[in-house]
Each structure stands twice: as C-alpha cells, then as structure tokens.
Scaffold this motif. Sequence first.
Motif, PDB file in Angstrom:
ATOM      1  N   VAL A 105     -31.336  44.912  14.890  1.00 18.82           N
ATOM      2  CA  VAL A 105     -32.647  44.289  14.932  1.00 18.82           C
ATOM      3  C   VAL A 105     -33.161  45.378  14.308  1.00 18.82           C
ATOM      4  O   VAL A 105     -32.822  46.332  14.779  1.00 18.82           O
ATOM      5  N   GLU A 106     -34.114  45.762  13.054  1.00 17.79           N
ATOM      6  CA  GLU A 106     -34.168  46.580  12.894  1.00 17.79           C
ATOM      7  C   GLU A 106     -35.183  46.984  13.207  1.00 17.79           C
ATOM      8  O   GLU A 106     -35.945  48.066  13.817  1.00 17.79           O
ATOM      9  N   HIS A 107     -36.524  46.344  14.027  1.00 19.21           N
ATOM     10  CA  HIS A 107     -37.706  46.331  14.911  1.00 19.21           C
ATOM     11  C   HIS A 107     -37.767  45.650  15.437  1.00 19.21           C
ATOM     12  O   HIS A 107     -37.615  43.964  15.589  1.00 19.21           O
ATOM     13  N   VAL A 108     -37.094  45.802  16.990  1.00 18.29           N
ATOM     14  CA  VAL A 108     -37.362  44.520  18.735  1.00 18.29           C
ATOM     15  C   VAL A 108     -38.993  44.863  18.732  1.00 18.29           C
ATOM     16  O   VAL A 108     -39.303  45.559  19.118  1.00 18.29           O
ATOM     17  N   VAL A 109     -39.415  43.823  18.521  1.00 22.33           N
ATOM     18  CA  VAL A 109     -41.330  43.415  18.837  1.00 22.33           C
ATOM     19  C   VAL A 109     -41.814  42.520  20.277  1.00 22.33           C
ATOM     20  O   VAL A 109     -42.327  43.210  20.800  1.00 22.33           O
ATOM     21  N   ASP A 110     -40.412  41.732  21.029  1.00 22.29           N
ATOM     22  CA  ASP A 110     -41.025  41.309  21.913  1.00 22.29           C
ATOM     23  C   ASP A 110     -39.171  40.825  22.481  1.00 22.29           C
ATOM     24  O   ASP A 110     -38.713  39.723  22.294  1.00 22.29           O
ATOM     25  N   THR A 111     -39.014  40.708  23.611  1.00 25.96           N
ATOM     26  CA  THR A 111     -37.979  40.194  24.091  1.00 25.96           C
ATOM     27  C   THR A 111     -38.177  39.350  24.894  1.00 25.96           C
ATOM     28  O   THR A 111     -37.198  38.388  25.547  1.00 25.96           O
ATOM     29  N   THR A 112     -39.299  38.371  25.417  1.00 24.48           N
ATOM     30  CA  THR A 112     -39.314  37.693  26.152  1.00 24.48           C
ATOM     31  C   THR A 112     -38.575  36.257  25.792  1.00 24.48           C
ATOM     32  O   THR A 112     -38.261  35.857  26.564  1.00 24.48           O
ATOM     33  N   GLY A 113     -38.760  35.667  24.860  1.00 26.80           N
ATOM     34  CA  GLY A 113     -37.900  34.499  24.929  1.00 26.80           C
ATOM     35  C   GLY A 113     -36.601  35.116  23.929  1.00 26.80           C
ATOM     36  O   GLY A 113     -36.119  33.373  23.589  1.00 26.80           O
ATOM     37  N   ALA A 114     -35.995  35.755  24.050  1.00 25.86           N
ATOM     38  CA  ALA A 114     -34.469  35.757  23.480  1.00 25.86           C
ATOM     39  C   ALA A 114     -33.667  35.028  24.061  1.00 25.86           C
ATOM     40  O   ALA A 114     -32.827  34.119  23.233  1.00 25.86           O
ATOM     41  N   GLY A 115     -33.562  34.721  25.043  1.00 30.64           N
ATOM     42  CA  GLY A 115     -33.156  34.473  26.128  1.00 30.64           C
ATOM     43  C   GLY A 115     -32.689  32.609  25.743  1.00 30.64           C
ATOM     44  O   GLY A 115     -32.331  32.091  25.907  1.00 30.64           O
ATOM     45  N   ASP A 116     -34.447  32.103  25.558  1.00 32.56           N
ATOM     46  CA  ASP A 116     -34.338  30.936  25.971  1.00 32.56           C
ATOM     47  C   ASP A 116     -33.476  30.150  24.061  1.00 32.56           C
ATOM     48  O   ASP A 116     -33.685  29.486  23.822  1.00 32.56           O
ATOM     49  N   SER A 117     -34.429  31.109  23.314  1.00 31.62           N
ATOM     50  CA  SER A 117     -33.886  31.211  22.335  1.00 31.62           C
ATOM     51  C   SER A 117     -32.405  30.688  22.064  1.00 31.62           C
ATOM     52  O   SER A 117     -31.629  30.308  21.196  1.00 31.62           O
ATOM     53  N   PHE A 118     -30.957  32.053  22.276  1.00 33.75           N
ATOM     54  CA  PHE A 118     -29.833  31.979  22.991  1.00 33.75           C
ATOM     55  C   PHE A 118     -29.548  30.258  23.236  1.00 33.75           C
ATOM     56  O   PHE A 118     -27.839  29.492  22.365  1.00 33.75           O
ATOM     57  N   THR A 119     -30.301  30.309  24.413  1.00 35.16           N
ATOM     58  CA  THR A 119     -29.728  28.783  24.948  1.00 35.16           C
ATOM     59  C   THR A 119     -29.436  27.676  24.434  1.00 35.16           C
ATOM     60  O   THR A 119     -29.376  26.994  23.981  1.00 35.16           O
ATOM     61  N   ALA A 120     -31.050  27.947  24.128  1.00 29.32           N
ATOM     62  CA  ALA A 120     -31.125  26.791  22.832  1.00 29.32           C
ATOM     63  C   ALA A 120     -29.986  26.171  21.768  1.00 29.32           C
ATOM     64  O   ALA A 120     -29.285  25.248  21.226  1.00 29.32           O
ATOM     65  N   ALA A 121     -29.627  27.931  21.420  1.00 34.28           N
ATOM     66  CA  ALA A 121     -29.278  27.435  20.158  1.00 34.28           C
ATOM     67  C   ALA A 121     -27.300  27.462  20.751  1.00 34.28           C
ATOM     68  O   ALA A 121     -26.690  26.562  20.133  1.00 34.28           O
ATOM     69  N   LEU A 122     -26.876  28.028  21.390  1.00 32.84           N
ATOM     70  CA  LEU A 122     -25.520  27.352  21.775  1.00 32.84           C
ATOM     71  C   LEU A 122     -25.869  26.322  22.186  1.00 32.84           C
ATOM     72  O   LEU A 122     -24.616  25.267  21.888  1.00 32.84           O
ATOM     73  N   ALA A 123     -26.584  25.623  22.960  1.00 29.03           N
ATOM     74  CA  ALA A 123     -26.383  23.893  23.382  1.00 29.03           C
ATOM     75  C   ALA A 123     -26.246  23.281  22.088  1.00 29.03           C
ATOM     76  O   ALA A 123     -25.370  22.198  22.258  1.00 29.03           O
ATOM     77  N   VAL A 124     -26.926  23.282  20.749  1.00 32.15           N
ATOM     78  CA  VAL A 124     -27.178  22.869  19.955  1.00 32.15           C
ATOM     79  C   VAL A 124     -26.167  23.082  19.009  1.00 32.15           C
ATOM     80  O   VAL A 124     -24.949  21.745  18.512  1.00 32.15           O
ATOM     81  N   ALA A 125     -24.858  23.837  19.152  1.00 35.86           N
ATOM     82  CA  ALA A 125     -23.395  24.311  18.199  1.00 35.86           C
ATOM     83  C   ALA A 125     -22.618  23.528  19.384  1.00 35.86           C
ATOM     84  O   ALA A 125     -21.619  22.958  18.007  1.00 35.86           O
ATOM     85  N   LEU A 126     -22.823  23.790  20.613  1.00 36.96           N
ATOM     86  CA  LEU A 126     -21.712  22.841  21.183  1.00 36.96           C
ATOM     87  C   LEU A 126     -21.717  21.175  21.143  1.00 36.96           C
ATOM     88  O   LEU A 126     -20.797  20.727  21.244  1.00 36.96           O
ATOM     89  N   SER A 127     -22.909  21.014  21.127  1.00 38.80           N
ATOM     90  CA  SER A 127     -23.342  19.780  20.661  1.00 38.80           C
ATOM     91  C   SER A 127     -22.733  19.102  19.549  1.00 38.80           C
ATOM     92  O   SER A 127     -22.371  17.988  19.530  1.00 38.80           O
ATOM     93  N   GLU A 128     -23.080  20.069  18.323  1.00 44.95           N
ATOM     94  CA  GLU A 128     -21.685  19.470  17.631  1.00 44.95           C
ATOM     95  C   GLU A 128     -20.283  19.760  17.115  1.00 44.95           C
ATOM     96  O   GLU A 128     -20.456  19.093  16.378  1.00 44.95           O
ATOM     97  N   GLY A 129     -19.945  20.060  18.665  1.00 39.18           N
ATOM     98  CA  GLY A 129     -18.031  20.450  18.226  1.00 39.18           C
ATOM     99  C   GLY A 129     -17.841  21.700  18.185  1.00 39.18           C
ATOM    100  O   GLY A 129     -16.592  22.030  18.195  1.00 39.18           O
ATOM    101  N   SER A 130     -18.812  22.750  18.030  1.00 39.27           N
ATOM    102  CA  SER A 130     -18.848  23.858  17.388  1.00 39.27           C
ATOM    103  C   SER A 130     -17.465  24.526  18.996  1.00 39.27           C
ATOM    104  O   SER A 130     -17.619  24.184  20.065  1.00 39.27           O
ATOM    105  N   ASP A 131     -16.510  25.137  18.803  1.00 36.14           N
ATOM    106  CA  ASP A 131     -16.205  26.044  19.639  1.00 36.14           C
ATOM    107  C   ASP A 131     -16.819  26.941  20.412  1.00 36.14           C
ATOM    108  O   ASP A 131     -17.680  27.693  19.808  1.00 36.14           O
ATOM    109  N   LEU A 132     -16.338  27.289  21.544  1.00 34.79           N
ATOM    110  CA  LEU A 132     -16.973  28.158  21.602  1.00 34.79           C
ATOM    111  C   LEU A 132     -17.776  29.773  21.193  1.00 34.79           C
ATOM    112  O   LEU A 132     -18.742  30.597  21.591  1.00 34.79           O
TER     113      LEU A 132
END
Length: 306
Positions: free
Chosen positions: A240-267
């Motif tokens: 990441v060239e410039h970290v501006v704000d880490t506040t929502g990183a964990g929620d973004s990670f969790t949301a994307a993980l859930a979407v990928a798993l719901s589509e049948g992706s491997d872990l």
Amino acid sequence: MKIAVVGSYGAGLTMRVPKAPGPGETLTGGEYAEGPGGKGSNQAIGAARLGADVSLLTAVGDDAFGAAARRLWMQERVDASHVIIGERPTMVGFILVEPDGENRISIAPGASDELGAQDVQAFAENIAAADVLVVSMEIPEEAVVEALRLGRTHGTRTLLNPAPARALPDEVWSQIDVITPNQSEAPILLGLSPDHALSDAELATLLRHRTGGAVILTRGGQGALLCSADGIEEIEPLPVEHVVDTTGAGDSFTAALAVALSEGSDLSSAARFAAHAGAHAVSIAGVIPALPTRAQLPSITIGTRS
C-alpha cells in the motif's frame, strides 16, 4: 449468494489528530468528521457492494443516527427489515486517527446492548437461507451465541469476526466454521496474558484446535495466516503506497472473505481476495467510502471449498 449479518451499527465520530493526547493533555489542530459505522453494518454494506444479497440484524435508537442508518441501508441495498429500534440511543464510537493511519476507538454501545437472543430467533429464516452467516461481537454475548447456534442448526457456514475480543463460552467454539481474529484479539480469546511468548502460528493453531474449523489470523502490514485442515499458509501482505486510515480494514476484509466463501471459493483464495479488500480500505479515509466495489478488486479464484 446470500449473506446474513448479525452485529452492530453505530455512528463514528472521528477526529484526525497530529498525535493522540496523553493523560490530562489537551491538543488542538484536529479535523472532525462523523459518519456511519459499527462492525455489523460495515460488513453488511461491504458484502452488498461486492454483489451479495445481504440481510442485517442489528439495533439502533429512535434518533437521528438511527434514521440516517436506515437511509444508508436502503441506499446500499442491504435488507434491514429485521433491525430493532431500541430504547437507548444509537451506538456511538469516538475515533482518534493519527497521521500514520493508526486509530484509537472508544464505544458507547447504547441500543446495540439491547439486541437479544429472541431478536436473533426472529431472524432465523434469514440465517437458514444464507450461504454464510457473519457475526461480530459489538453486541451482547447472548445474541452472538444464539446466532452461531442457529447457523449450525440450519447448516449455514458461520464466520465469526471476534471483535472486540472477549472470552467465549465453551459450547460456542464448535459452532464456528471460520474465525478471523487479529494479533491482539487471538490471545484474549485463548485467555492468555499480554506477555505470552507464543508465535502467530501457535496462536492460530490453538484457535483451530478449539473450533475444529479454520482460523485466519490477520496481521496488518504483515498479511495474514490461514490455519486449516490443510495446515498453515501465509497470506502475503499487499503493498500500500500510503496508509491513510486503518479503521475499516478489518470490516472490509471480513466482508470480502464472506462473499468469496459464499461463491464457493476455497479458503486460501478467499483470504487472498479479502486481503485485497483490506489493502484497498486503508488507502482511503473513512470506513464507508473505503469499502470497495467489485470493480475495484481482482477476480475471486473459485476452488474447492475447504
């Protein structure tokens, strides 16, 4: 793909400061902004932006913050028909963000503390219909426990984002398919002292033994560790060239993980997709503006579900 989310909503009152004040210290020069937050709502919106059909269970107050939340969910196409209107004010989080993007957060739970097991039971049809159930812990323990129990009962894959971390009842562990603690949350979940000498791999392994499922230990700029039946795999950090704000990183990670798993992706592939979402989030100020759309992330690799 359907995702059910049980978690919190809160207004985020953010001040960007030159440095965090010490005890008894008053500083000027901060920049103030307010906006929607709460882990459950953030994760629901994040998943909806990535194309999922999302239903949300949370609680808000009968106030301006609660009304703003309902408008936001309608705009973001999140089904909020089961959201509870509590007697207390909507949850508020006070957030200090330093120049390097690190944040400090203090929360007044308000209406979120009114979410109970009976409310989760009324949400059971949504849980049963979902491919993935996402639960976070800014809500009462009884709601967390009941959500995970119903997920297991209905055969829905359960994903617990254990934040803020606290001890869990013994019977809950076997109801978790995927758990996503960070480096500070993992020891708390395990009941370890802050000065423990365990490595990240050892922490992840211990958590896997408790759940029997998979553990994705997030490590900020160090990437993540995936511990599953296939062993331990390192999920490389993304530059990441410039970290501006880490506040929502964990929620973004969790949301994307859930979407990928719901589509049948491997872990493994799902964790890598989630890492891209987390990296995207830290480059943009504010939580909701930082949640990516599908076009802003690489394609998910669909593999064998594990």
